[in-house]
Design a protein around this motif. Structure first.
Motif, PDB file in Angstrom:
ATOM      1  N   GLY A 119       0.856  -1.181   0.000  1.00 41.75           N
ATOM      2  CA  GLY A 119       0.000   0.000   0.000  1.00 41.75           C
ATOM      3  C   GLY A 119       0.889   1.226   0.000  1.00 41.75           C
ATOM      4  O   GLY A 119       1.869   1.291  -0.737  1.00 41.75           O
ATOM      5  N   LYS A 120       0.573   2.186   0.854  1.00 39.45           N
ATOM      6  CA  LYS A 120       1.394   3.392   0.959  1.00 39.45           C
ATOM      7  C   LYS A 120       2.367   3.248   2.122  1.00 39.45           C
ATOM      8  O   LYS A 120       2.392   4.059   3.049  1.00 39.45           O
ATOM      9  CB  LYS A 120       0.504   4.626   1.095  1.00 39.45           C
ATOM     10  N   GLU A 121       3.158   2.214   2.040  1.00 39.11           N
ATOM     11  CA  GLU A 121       4.174   1.913   3.038  1.00 39.11           C
ATOM     12  C   GLU A 121       5.413   1.422   2.321  1.00 39.11           C
ATOM     13  O   GLU A 121       5.330   0.634   1.388  1.00 39.11           O
ATOM     14  CB  GLU A 121       3.664   0.842   3.988  1.00 39.11           C
ATOM     15  N   VAL A 122       6.558   1.914   2.763  1.00 36.60           N
ATOM     16  CA  VAL A 122       7.849   1.455   2.264  1.00 36.60           C
ATOM     17  C   VAL A 122       8.531   0.772   3.435  1.00 36.60           C
ATOM     18  O   VAL A 122       8.520   1.285   4.554  1.00 36.60           O
ATOM     19  CB  VAL A 122       8.692   2.660   1.772  1.00 36.60           C
ATOM     20  N   TYR A 123       9.096  -0.400   3.186  1.00 33.53           N
ATOM     21  CA  TYR A 123       9.854  -1.062   4.236  1.00 33.53           C
ATOM     22  C   TYR A 123      11.046  -1.768   3.620  1.00 33.53           C
ATOM     23  O   TYR A 123      11.097  -2.010   2.419  1.00 33.53           O
ATOM     24  CB  TYR A 123       8.985  -2.015   5.061  1.00 33.53           C
ATOM     25  N   PHE A 124      12.031  -2.064   4.460  1.00 30.02           N
ATOM     26  CA  PHE A 124      13.224  -2.753   3.978  1.00 30.02           C
ATOM     27  C   PHE A 124      13.874  -3.501   5.133  1.00 30.02           C
ATOM     28  O   PHE A 124      13.884  -3.056   6.267  1.00 30.02           O
ATOM     29  CB  PHE A 124      14.210  -1.777   3.321  1.00 30.02           C
ATOM     30  N   ARG A 125      14.398  -4.668   4.790  1.00 29.23           N
ATOM     31  CA  ARG A 125      15.036  -5.537   5.783  1.00 29.23           C
ATOM     32  C   ARG A 125      16.329  -4.903   6.272  1.00 29.23           C
ATOM     33  O   ARG A 125      16.993  -4.184   5.533  1.00 29.23           O
ATOM     34  CB  ARG A 125      15.352  -6.898   5.170  1.00 29.23           C
ATOM     35  N   THR A 126      16.687  -5.205   7.516  1.00 27.56           N
ATOM     36  CA  THR A 126      17.919  -4.700   8.115  1.00 27.56           C
ATOM     37  C   THR A 126      18.728  -5.875   8.661  1.00 27.56           C
ATOM     38  O   THR A 126      18.184  -6.975   8.831  1.00 27.56           O
ATOM     39  CB  THR A 126      17.611  -3.741   9.286  1.00 27.56           C
ATOM     40  N   PRO A 127      19.987  -5.652   8.978  1.00 32.42           N
ATOM     41  CA  PRO A 127      20.801  -6.717   9.559  1.00 32.42           C
ATOM     42  C   PRO A 127      20.615  -6.847  11.074  1.00 32.42           C
ATOM     43  O   PRO A 127      21.322  -7.602  11.717  1.00 32.42           O
ATOM     44  CB  PRO A 127      22.229  -6.276   9.223  1.00 32.42           C
ATOM     45  N   ILE A 128      19.661  -6.108  11.638  1.00 28.78           N
ATOM     46  CA  ILE A 128      19.471  -6.149  13.086  1.00 28.78           C
ATOM     47  C   ILE A 128      18.146  -6.813  13.459  1.00 28.78           C
ATOM     48  O   ILE A 128      17.238  -6.916  12.642  1.00 28.78           O
ATOM     49  CB  ILE A 128      19.546  -4.747  13.713  1.00 28.78           C
TER      50      ILE A 128
ATOM     51  N   VAL B 101       0.193   3.898  13.406  1.00 27.40           N
ATOM     52  CA  VAL B 101       1.162   4.966  13.650  1.00 27.40           C
ATOM     53  C   VAL B 101       0.658   6.271  13.053  1.00 27.40           C
ATOM     54  O   VAL B 101      -0.264   6.277  12.241  1.00 27.40           O
ATOM     55  CB  VAL B 101       2.547   4.618  13.069  1.00 27.40           C
ATOM     56  N   ASN B 102       1.277   7.346  13.456  1.00 26.29           N
ATOM     57  CA  ASN B 102       0.967   8.664  12.915  1.00 26.29           C
ATOM     58  C   ASN B 102       1.911   8.966  11.766  1.00 26.29           C
ATOM     59  O   ASN B 102       3.067   8.532  11.773  1.00 26.29           O
ATOM     60  CB  ASN B 102       1.132   9.732  13.999  1.00 26.29           C
ATOM     61  N   LYS B 103       1.426   9.717  10.828  1.00 27.65           N
ATOM     62  CA  LYS B 103       2.265  10.118   9.706  1.00 27.65           C
ATOM     63  C   LYS B 103       3.485  10.856  10.250  1.00 27.65           C
ATOM     64  O   LYS B 103       3.369  11.706  11.119  1.00 27.65           O
ATOM     65  CB  LYS B 103       1.474  11.009   8.751  1.00 27.65           C
ATOM     66  N   GLY B 104       4.637  10.469   9.762  1.00 29.07           N
ATOM     67  CA  GLY B 104       5.876  11.083  10.218  1.00 29.07           C
ATOM     68  C   GLY B 104       6.639  10.228  11.203  1.00 29.07           C
ATOM     69  O   GLY B 104       7.801  10.493  11.486  1.00 29.07           O
ATOM     70  N   GLU B 105       6.017   9.174  11.725  1.00 27.33           N
ATOM     71  CA  GLU B 105       6.721   8.282  12.644  1.00 27.33           C
ATOM     72  C   GLU B 105       7.405   7.173  11.839  1.00 27.33           C
ATOM     73  O   GLU B 105       6.829   6.632  10.909  1.00 27.33           O
ATOM     74  CB  GLU B 105       5.755   7.672  13.650  1.00 27.33           C
ATOM     75  N   ILE B 106       8.627   6.860  12.239  1.00 27.08           N
ATOM     76  CA  ILE B 106       9.388   5.792  11.598  1.00 27.08           C
ATOM     77  C   ILE B 106       9.439   4.636  12.583  1.00 27.08           C
ATOM     78  O   ILE B 106       9.715   4.826  13.759  1.00 27.08           O
ATOM     79  CB  ILE B 106      10.792   6.273  11.221  1.00 27.08           C
ATOM     80  N   ALA B 107       9.178   3.442  12.075  1.00 24.52           N
ATOM     81  CA  ALA B 107       9.068   2.289  12.962  1.00 24.52           C
ATOM     82  C   ALA B 107      10.007   1.165  12.555  1.00 24.52           C
ATOM     83  O   ALA B 107      10.550   1.136  11.448  1.00 24.52           O
ATOM     84  CB  ALA B 107       7.621   1.786  12.973  1.00 24.52           C
ATOM     85  N   PHE B 108      10.166   0.232  13.489  1.00 33.43           N
ATOM     86  CA  PHE B 108      10.910  -1.004  13.237  1.00 33.43           C
ATOM     87  C   PHE B 108       9.943  -2.152  13.432  1.00 33.43           C
ATOM     88  O   PHE B 108       9.242  -2.224  14.439  1.00 33.43           O
ATOM     89  CB  PHE B 108      12.088  -1.138  14.208  1.00 33.43           C
ATOM     90  N   TRP B 109       9.881  -3.042  12.456  1.00 33.06           N
ATOM     91  CA  TRP B 109       8.983  -4.194  12.482  1.00 33.06           C
ATOM     92  C   TRP B 109       9.764  -5.419  12.933  1.00 33.06           C
ATOM     93  O   TRP B 109      10.487  -6.028  12.150  1.00 33.06           O
ATOM     94  CB  TRP B 109       8.410  -4.390  11.084  1.00 33.06           C
ATOM     95  N   PRO B 110       9.663  -5.795  14.213  1.00 35.86           N
ATOM     96  CA  PRO B 110      10.432  -6.932  14.721  1.00 35.86           C
ATOM     97  C   PRO B 110      10.145  -8.256  14.008  1.00 35.86           C
ATOM     98  O   PRO B 110      11.053  -9.080  13.848  1.00 35.86           O
ATOM     99  CB  PRO B 110      10.024  -7.016  16.202  1.00 35.86           C
ATOM    100  N   ASP B 111       8.908  -8.466  13.555  1.00 31.09           N
ATOM    101  CA  ASP B 111       8.581  -9.723  12.889  1.00 31.09           C
ATOM    102  C   ASP B 111       9.338  -9.907  11.578  1.00 31.09           C
ATOM    103  O   ASP B 111       9.500 -11.025  11.106  1.00 31.09           O
ATOM    104  CB  ASP B 111       7.075  -9.818  12.610  1.00 31.09           C
ATOM    105  N   GLY B 112       9.781  -8.807  10.975  1.00 30.37           N
ATOM    106  CA  GLY B 112      10.495  -8.897   9.700  1.00 30.37           C
ATOM    107  C   GLY B 112      11.883  -8.284   9.729  1.00 30.37           C
ATOM    108  O   GLY B 112      12.526  -8.175   8.695  1.00 30.37           O
ATOM    109  N   ASP B 113      12.349  -7.878  10.922  1.00 29.19           N
ATOM    110  CA  ASP B 113      13.643  -7.200  11.055  1.00 29.19           C
ATOM    111  C   ASP B 113      13.757  -6.074  10.030  1.00 29.19           C
ATOM    112  O   ASP B 113      14.764  -5.943   9.332  1.00 29.19           O
ATOM    113  CB  ASP B 113      14.804  -8.185  10.906  1.00 29.19           C
TER     114      ASP B 113
END
Length: 162
Positions: free
Chosen positions: A40-49, A61-73
């Motif tokens: 949808g209107k979401e960008v995400y990318f995997r990290t090494p952490i 979340v509110n627009k402007g907040e950056i999050a980390f998705w633990p289920d997908g690192d």
């Protein structure tokens, strides 16, 4: 105060880190590079952490907040509705840890496509990227102000992003 610069193609978004364990973990792992995925209107990318859910983790979340998705690192940035959003919200598939707030407009992410390379680097308060303690020669600034992060997965909504 700690700042980062997120770059993908011609998009550059500055953000201010919050005082959270997730922000500390991401800060210590910089620079981070990945390949953009969208939902949808979401960008995400995997990290090494990896990192566990924090007590304040949220699925909306509110627009402007950056999050980390633990289920997908993954780092997630929402800039509008996802396929499971209810009217007027940015909803992820599961809970995420909010760890930063965008300074620039996250709507810029409309021009970012799946497979495009994305990076997160340390920046000064002016948005100049720093690598190994030295400013990079070429920096650009995004033209607006607000970032949204959101692609998280909390079992209470079922499904996975992507």
């Amino acid at each position: 105060m700690r700042h980062i610069l997120i770059r993908a193609g011609t998009v550059e978004i500055r953000a201010r880190l919050l005082a959270t364990p997730t922000a500390d973990r991401i800060w210590s792992a910089l620079p981070i590079r990945g390949s953009v995925q969208t939902w949808g209107k979401e960008v995400y990318f995997r990290t090494p952490i990896s990192h566990d859910l924090e007590p304040e983790a949220r699925i909306v979340v509110n627009k402007g907040e950056i999050a980390f998705w633990p289920d997908g690192d993954a780092i997630t940035i929402g800039f509008g509705a996802t396929p499971i959003s209810k009217r007027g919200e940015i909803r992820f598939t599961s809970k995420c840890n909010v760890w930063a707030v965008a300074i620039d407009d996250v709507d810029q992410l409309k021009s970012v496509y799946p497979g495009e390379q994305i990076s997160v680097v340390e920046a000064d308060s002016e948005g100049r990227a720093w690598i190994a303690g030295h400013p990079m020669q070429e920096t650009h600034r995004a033209s607006h102000g607000g970032i949204h992060a959101a692609m998280c997965s909390s079992g209470d909504e079922g499904g996975t992003a992507g």
